[in-house]
Design a protein around this motif. Structure first.
Motif, PDB file in Angstrom:
ATOM      1  N   LYS A  84      -6.785   2.341  10.094  1.00  0.00           N
ATOM      2  CA  LYS A  84      -6.864   2.425   8.629  1.00  0.00           C
ATOM      3  C   LYS A  84      -5.587   3.005   8.030  1.00  0.00           C
ATOM      4  CE  LYS A  84      -9.642   1.043   6.863  1.00  0.00           C
ATOM      5  NZ  LYS A  84      -9.751  -0.345   6.335  1.00  0.00           N
ATOM      6  N   ILE A  85      -5.060   4.071   8.630  1.00  0.00           N
ATOM      7  CA  ILE A  85      -3.845   4.645   8.050  1.00  0.00           C
ATOM      8  C   ILE A  85      -2.632   3.739   8.272  1.00  0.00           C
ATOM      9  CG2 ILE A  85      -4.652   7.030   8.036  1.00  0.00           C
ATOM     10  CD1 ILE A  85      -3.052   7.551  10.560  1.00  0.00           C
ATOM     11  N   SER A  86      -2.676   2.920   9.313  1.00  0.00           N
ATOM     12  CA  SER A  86      -1.605   1.926   9.504  1.00  0.00           C
ATOM     13  C   SER A  86      -1.646   0.902   8.369  1.00  0.00           C
ATOM     14  CB  SER A  86      -1.761   1.210  10.848  1.00  0.00           C
ATOM     15  OG  SER A  86      -1.604   2.101  11.924  1.00  0.00           O
ATOM     16  N   GLU A  87      -2.838   0.413   8.057  1.00  0.00           N
ATOM     17  CA  GLU A  87      -3.006  -0.529   6.940  1.00  0.00           C
ATOM     18  C   GLU A  87      -2.515   0.085   5.630  1.00  0.00           C
ATOM     19  OE1 GLU A  87      -6.810  -2.583   6.405  1.00  0.00           O
ATOM     20  OE2 GLU A  87      -7.363  -1.914   8.408  1.00  0.00           O
ATOM     21  N   MET A  88      -2.943   1.312   5.388  1.00  0.00           N
ATOM     22  CA  MET A  88      -2.609   1.979   4.126  1.00  0.00           C
ATOM     23  C   MET A  88      -1.115   2.245   4.013  1.00  0.00           C
ATOM     24  SD  MET A  88      -5.837   4.613   3.953  1.00  0.00           S
ATOM     25  CE  MET A  88      -5.452   5.302   2.336  1.00  0.00           C
ATOM     26  N   PHE A  89      -0.521   2.690   5.114  1.00  0.00           N
ATOM     27  CA  PHE A  89       0.918   2.950   5.105  1.00  0.00           C
ATOM     28  C   PHE A  89       1.701   1.674   4.806  1.00  0.00           C
ATOM     29  CE2 PHE A  89       4.958   2.601   7.288  1.00  0.00           C
ATOM     30  CZ  PHE A  89       5.662   3.641   6.702  1.00  0.00           C
ATOM     31  N   LEU A  90       1.391   0.598   5.518  1.00  0.00           N
ATOM     32  CA  LEU A  90       2.133  -0.655   5.344  1.00  0.00           C
ATOM     33  C   LEU A  90       1.941  -1.234   3.947  1.00  0.00           C
ATOM     34  CD1 LEU A  90       1.411  -2.179   8.865  1.00  0.00           C
ATOM     35  CD2 LEU A  90       3.615  -1.308   8.035  1.00  0.00           C
ATOM     36  N   LEU A  91       0.723  -1.162   3.434  1.00  0.00           N
ATOM     37  CA  LEU A  91       0.444  -1.648   2.083  1.00  0.00           C
ATOM     38  C   LEU A  91       1.264  -0.870   1.051  1.00  0.00           C
ATOM     39  CD1 LEU A  91      -1.365  -3.423   0.177  1.00  0.00           C
ATOM     40  CD2 LEU A  91      -2.895  -1.456   0.076  1.00  0.00           C
ATOM     41  N   ASP A  92       1.290   0.447   1.191  1.00  0.00           N
ATOM     42  CA  ASP A  92       1.968   1.285   0.212  1.00  0.00           C
ATOM     43  C   ASP A  92       3.482   1.248   0.366  1.00  0.00           C
ATOM     44  OD1 ASP A  92       2.048   3.010  -1.938  1.00  0.00           O
ATOM     45  OD2 ASP A  92       1.796   4.814  -0.738  1.00  0.00           O
ATOM     46  N   PHE A  93       3.971   1.301   1.595  1.00  0.00           N
ATOM     47  CA  PHE A  93       5.411   1.362   1.830  1.00  0.00           C
ATOM     48  C   PHE A  93       6.123   0.063   1.468  1.00  0.00           C
ATOM     49  CE2 PHE A  93       9.177   1.006   4.648  1.00  0.00           C
ATOM     50  CZ  PHE A  93       9.882   2.101   4.184  1.00  0.00           C
ATOM     51  N   PHE A  94       5.534  -1.074   1.818  1.00  0.00           N
ATOM     52  CA  PHE A  94       6.209  -2.351   1.598  1.00  0.00           C
ATOM     53  C   PHE A  94       5.857  -3.002   0.256  1.00  0.00           C
ATOM     54  CE2 PHE A  94       6.755  -1.907   6.181  1.00  0.00           C
ATOM     55  CZ  PHE A  94       8.094  -2.260   6.322  1.00  0.00           C
ATOM     56  N   SER A  95       4.963  -2.410  -0.522  1.00  0.00           N
ATOM     57  CA  SER A  95       4.705  -2.891  -1.886  1.00  0.00           C
ATOM     58  C   SER A  95       5.649  -2.151  -2.831  1.00  0.00           C
ATOM     59  CB  SER A  95       3.246  -2.639  -2.289  1.00  0.00           C
ATOM     60  OG  SER A  95       2.377  -3.475  -1.574  1.00  0.00           O
ATOM     61  N   LEU A  96       6.745  -2.788  -3.181  1.00  0.00           N
ATOM     62  CA  LEU A  96       7.754  -2.139  -4.027  1.00  0.00           C
ATOM     63  C   LEU A  96       7.499  -2.365  -5.510  1.00  0.00           C
ATOM     64  CD1 LEU A  96      11.028  -3.020  -2.059  1.00  0.00           C
ATOM     65  CD2 LEU A  96       9.422  -1.147  -1.673  1.00  0.00           C
ATOM     66  N   ASN A  97       6.665  -3.333  -5.820  1.00  0.00           N
ATOM     67  CA  ASN A  97       6.453  -3.727  -7.211  1.00  0.00           C
ATOM     68  C   ASN A  97       5.868  -2.613  -8.071  1.00  0.00           C
ATOM     69  OD1 ASN A  97       6.574  -5.848  -9.222  1.00  0.00           O
ATOM     70  ND2 ASN A  97       4.345  -5.856  -9.171  1.00  0.00           N
ATOM     71  N   ASP A  98       5.087  -1.711  -7.466  1.00  0.00           N
ATOM     72  CA  ASP A  98       4.454  -0.641  -8.245  1.00  0.00           C
ATOM     73  C   ASP A  98       5.235   0.672  -8.205  1.00  0.00           C
ATOM     74  OD1 ASP A  98       3.983   0.024  -5.624  1.00  0.00           O
ATOM     75  OD2 ASP A  98       1.832   0.313  -5.827  1.00  0.00           O
ATOM     76  N   LYS A  99       6.440   0.641  -7.631  1.00  0.00           N
ATOM     77  CA  LYS A  99       7.244   1.849  -7.533  1.00  0.00           C
ATOM     78  C   LYS A  99       8.122   2.003  -8.779  1.00  0.00           C
ATOM     79  CE  LYS A  99       5.497   2.553  -3.471  1.00  0.00           C
ATOM     80  NZ  LYS A  99       4.586   1.421  -3.365  1.00  0.00           N
ATOM     81  N   VAL A 100       8.243   3.235  -9.271  1.00  0.00           N
ATOM     82  CA  VAL A 100       8.958   3.515 -10.519  1.00  0.00           C
ATOM     83  C   VAL A 100      10.467   3.533 -10.319  1.00  0.00           C
ATOM     84  CG1 VAL A 100       9.259   5.209 -12.378  1.00  0.00           C
ATOM     85  CG2 VAL A 100       6.995   4.780 -11.439  1.00  0.00           C
ATOM     86  N   ALA A 101      10.920   3.947  -9.122  1.00  0.00           N
ATOM     87  CA  ALA A 101      12.360   4.034  -8.849  1.00  0.00           C
ATOM     88  C   ALA A 101      12.581   3.971  -7.346  1.00  0.00           C
ATOM     89  CB  ALA A 101      12.913   5.339  -9.416  1.00  0.00           C
TER      90      ALA A 101
END
Length: 205
Positions: A84-101
């Motif tokens: 689960k944390i592997s899924e969450m990490f990859l989803l969050d780290f490689f999704s750049l579209n929602d990052k502010v900077a």
């Protein structure tokens, strides 16, 4: 002559009025920039240091609840946990579209404290390097958004680098897809070790 002088005066007055109007609207536009609302904490798992913020995607929020359910079990199923944390990490780290900077690096909740500084520096100098600032929600840049993560394998392994050692570490291989293919990385091997009561990422390849 007097008529020409009057015309010049009128033109100067009109020019001043025009400059005042343009200046006013420019000032209004400058002072009324709509910033992206600051993210707030909507859920957390304090025993593990995991925090869910309001700016995360619906997919990530769902995963967070699933993680919470896994960690509520006694004993915790570590294979389900690391998946689960592997899924969450990859989803969050490689999704750049929602990052502010480019300093808004995803997945940091899951990174080992000893590796965090190096992880942030590397991320900001590679995949996050060209992420444009989106503080005022006006970014036009196309950035990746992870669609689905698949965990391909989970194996136990030994890990020893510097002061971080673990004879019961986990090696996870995973692949993922994006909502739009922009040529970004789609597979990785991750290594997690025990850090206190939680599992923490020490390597990403």
């Amino acid at each position: 002559m007097k008529l020409k002088k009057k015309v010049k005066i009128i033109l100067v007055i009109l020019l001043i009025i025009l400059l005042v109007i343009v200046g006013y609207f420019c000032y209004q536009d400058y002072t009324k920039k709509e910033t992206i609302p600051a993210a707030t904490v909507v859920n957390e798992i304090p025993e593990y240091g995991y925090v869910l913020k309001s700016n995360k995607s619906e997919a990530y929020k769902k995963m967070f609840q699933e993680l919470q359910n896994i960690l509520d079990q006694d004993p915790v199923d570590e294979e389900a946990y690391v998946k689960k944390i592997s899924e969450m990490f990859l989803l969050d780290f490689f999704s750049l579209n929602d990052k502010v900077a480019n300093t808004d690096v995803g997945g940091t909740d899951f990174v080992h404290s000893e590796a965090l500084d190096n992880f942030l520096e590397k991320a900001e100098n590679t995949i996050y390097k060209y992420v444009e600032n989106n503080l005022y929600n006006k970014r036009k840049q196309q950035l990746p958004e992870v669609n689905e993560v698949t965990i391909d394998s989970v194996e136990t392994t030994s890990y020893a680098v510097g002061d971080v050692t673990d004879d019961n570490a986990y090696q996870v291989t995973a692949t993922w897809t994006y909502k739009k293919d922009l040529g970004y990385q789609t597979e990785a091997t991750l290594i997690f070790v025990h850090e206190g009561n939680k599992l923490s990422l020490v390597e990403l390849e």
